[in-house]
Design an enzyme around this catalytic site. Structure first.
Site, PDB file in Angstrom:
ATOM      1  N   HIS A  29       1.614  10.897  -1.866  1.00 53.50           N
ATOM      2  CA  HIS A  29       0.148  10.994  -1.221  1.00 53.50           C
ATOM      3  C   HIS A  29      -0.442  12.111  -1.379  1.00 53.50           C
ATOM      4  CE1 HIS A  29      -1.898   9.116   2.160  1.00 53.50           C
ATOM      5  NE2 HIS A  29      -2.598   8.836   1.056  1.00 53.50           N
TER       6      HIS A  29
ATOM      7  N   HIS B 168       0.671  -1.354  -0.095  1.00 56.97           N
ATOM      8  CA  HIS B 168      -0.118   0.041   0.148  1.00 56.97           C
ATOM      9  C   HIS B 168       0.978   1.394   0.117  1.00 56.97           C
ATOM     10  CE1 HIS B 168      -2.258   3.243   2.248  1.00 56.97           C
ATOM     11  NE2 HIS B 168      -3.252   2.998   1.139  1.00 56.97           N
TER      12      HIS B 168
END
Length: 571
Positions: free
Chosen positions: A175, A129
């Site tokens: 991110h 992830h």
């Protein structure tokens, strides 16, 4: 401060610990000797104190439960001991036998290789992830080093978040909406190309979280083709795929998985809503290099379109969760957060299992895990979820379970799902009661190696360590259990000789977790090593179980001597 003195015989070694200024505590160090139970086994399978090649073969078959290539294995054992003084031409005696039992030739896992010709949906995939992050989810660095580390570890699914740069003319990976740094997509793809098959020849899946414009998607398509070339797998009609190819067919291939692009109008609107400050320049047709960006995607470019490179079409739920589990003719990938999975599993567990028999299900950490912690992977696995996505930099025991699961099948990053999750006529219900199928008996004999791998005062300034073993099962809820040995005080070579039994209703999904803790008078425990092993691949008999540090890396010397035995339930 501790000092060690040894007499020539080595059997009278002593360790001195300095207490205050003028006092010393002296401890006699026990020599590493086979426990009485090991001596008994040796006597049973040897003659006149010598174990011959034939004796070793009998031991491997009758006691260790080995059936294949026994003679070859016995010869390898003899060859590994020939250079030692404890070896004799007719065979070896108890010291050599004990040396073999503690060696890497006697590991706990069988070399089982799963059938790799079934559709991709029939396997658990080692899944990362936010694979580019080196630390937390808010402010850590994005780096290709994290991707390389994951691939070297055997991870087969790499996740990249795609965002436009401030000029809108290049693609960055980071991110979104956080302070994490960025890394260029091209650098990430090159890292994947170089290390994709370092640990395993089986396919690598790149999952894109796509936040880019249509023209940038065209650039990504060209980047993918230029970087991977023939390594890139894309079917002619991915939107009509009724069954995923097998890992065997996809060897040495790179697959792209993401949501297919929307129409240009709706996609442009979505991009504007997600990151208007990033695209303000990009949307401004008056800027000098606007025309150049358009020219790169002219009609002469024969690069396949972005959507044509997507071999695993993905989506997230819209509306009621249960409606996402309806099977269609075309296979696909569905993504759910850990919380969404828990919620839908309360009433639709069998529907999830049925869905994952043909389609792929990806589970990802909930957004509040800002520290890159992880969740219990078993809830995903017992519902058939193939891609249980983990923060590989997160650590702690849940990551140890993930590592333990993927030690199966030779550590290739793909583990065949058990038949109970693939049976279309009798859908597995994770909540239903199942009778005990087998009982795993674990006899913990002893441990050794800490004196070699740690300083004399690492665990205690004033005495040798006090070790105990924590051993348990992580599996379906009915099988979970944790047991403890007694604490052996002031001993670098603890001998426990304690046996534990674990009744298992679903041994196919069970993991054996082992941890050694050093306990002191304060009640706190120092870490002494751990490992996690898939029960389905445990070898019966007496085995040397090497332990790992907190990062999952093997210690050089630390290991336990453990006997495993399975009792099948005949009821």
């Amino acid at each position: 401060m501790a000092t060690t003195t040894r007499h020539p015989s080595h059997r009278t070694s002593k360790q001195h610990f300095k207490v205050c200024f003028c006092f010393r505590r002296m401890f006699r160090l026990k020599v590493v000797e086979p426990p009485d139970e090991i001596n008994t086994v040796f006597e049973e399978y040897s003659h006149d104190g010598i174990m011959s090649m034939d004796d070793m073969c009998n031991f491997l078959v009758e006691f260790q439960g080995e059936n294949e290539a026994v003679t070859t294995h016995a010869q390898a054992i003899f060859d590994s001991l020939k250079h030692l003084n404890i070896f004799q031409r007719r065979g070896f005696h108890i010291d050599a036998f004990f040396r073999y039992l503690l060696s890497d030739l006697n590991g706990p896992l069988a070399e089982v290789h799963h059938d790799m010709n079934a559709p991709l949906a029939h396997y658990f995939l080692y899944t990362g992830h936010n694979s580019y992050l080196t630390g937390n989810q808010l402010s850590s660095a994005s780096s290709t080093s994290a991707i390389i580390k994951a691939l070297k570890k055997g991870v087969r699914v790499i996740e990249l978040d795609l965002w436009p740069n401030s000029r809108g003319d290049d693609v960055l990976v980071h991110h979104g909406g956080t302070l994490t740094s960025s890394v260029k997509l091209r650098a990430c793809l090159l890292a994947i190309k170089d290390y994709a098959f370092f640990a395993s020849p089986y396919p690598v899946v790149i999952t894109f979280e796509d936040h880019i414009t249509p023209s940038l998607q065209g650039k990504v398509a060209k980047m993918l083709v230029d970087t991977f070339g023939d390594m890139l797998f894309y079917p002619e009609n991915p939107h009509q795929m009724r069954e995923f190819p097998s890992p065997e067919r996809l060897k040495k291939k790179i697959l792209i998985s993401t949501k297919p692009p929307e129409s240009y109008e709706s996609q442009d609107q979505r991009i504007l809503e997600e990151a208007p400050h990033r695209l303000e320049e990009y949307r401004d047709k008056s800027r000098p290099n606007y025309k150049d960006d358009e020219d790169e995607d002219d009609d002469e470019d024969d690069t396949p379109e972005y959507r044509d490179l997507i071999s695993i079409r993905a989506g997230k739920p819209k509306g009621k969760l249960k409606n996402c589990l309806i099977n269609h003719n075309q296979v696909r990938r569905l993504s759910l957060s850990e919380q969404e999975l828990e919620d839908i599993a309360k009433n639709h567990g069998t529907d999830i299992v049925r869905f994952t028999q043909r389609n792929l299900l990806r589970i990802y950490p909930k957004g509040t895990r800002l520290d890159s912690s992880n969740y219990d992977p078993m809830i995903g696995w017992m519902h058939g979820a193939q891609m249980v996505a983990f923060n590989m930099q997160g650590g702690r025991h849940y990551l140890r379970y993930m590592e333990g699961m993927f030690r199966a099948n030779g550590g290739c990053g793909y583990v065949k799902k058990p038949n109970i999750l693939l049976n279309v006529n009798d859908i597995f219900d994770p909540k239903a009661f199942r009778p005990v199928q087998t009982t795993l008996q674990v006899l913990v004999y002893m441990g050794d190696g800490w004196r070699s791998d740690f300083s004399p005062t690492h665990f205690d300034f004033y005495s040798p360590p006090d070790f105990r073993v924590q051993i348990g099962i992580h599996g379906v809820p009915a099988d979970r259990d944790m047991k403890y040995t007694r604490t052996i005080e002031d001993d670098w070579v603890p001998v426990w000789n304690e046996e534990f039994s674990f009744p298992l209703s679903t041994p196919e999904l069970a993991l054996l977790y082992i941890k050694v803790v050093e306990r002191d008078f304060s009640g706190s425990g120092d870490f002494g090593g751990q490992t996690c092993l898939p029960v389905s691949q445990l070898r019966q008999g007496i085995r040397a179980v090497r332990l790992r540090n907190r990062k999952g890396e093997l210690y050089k010397s630390v290991r336990l001597l453990i006997q495993f035995h399975f009792l099948t339930n005949t009821l």
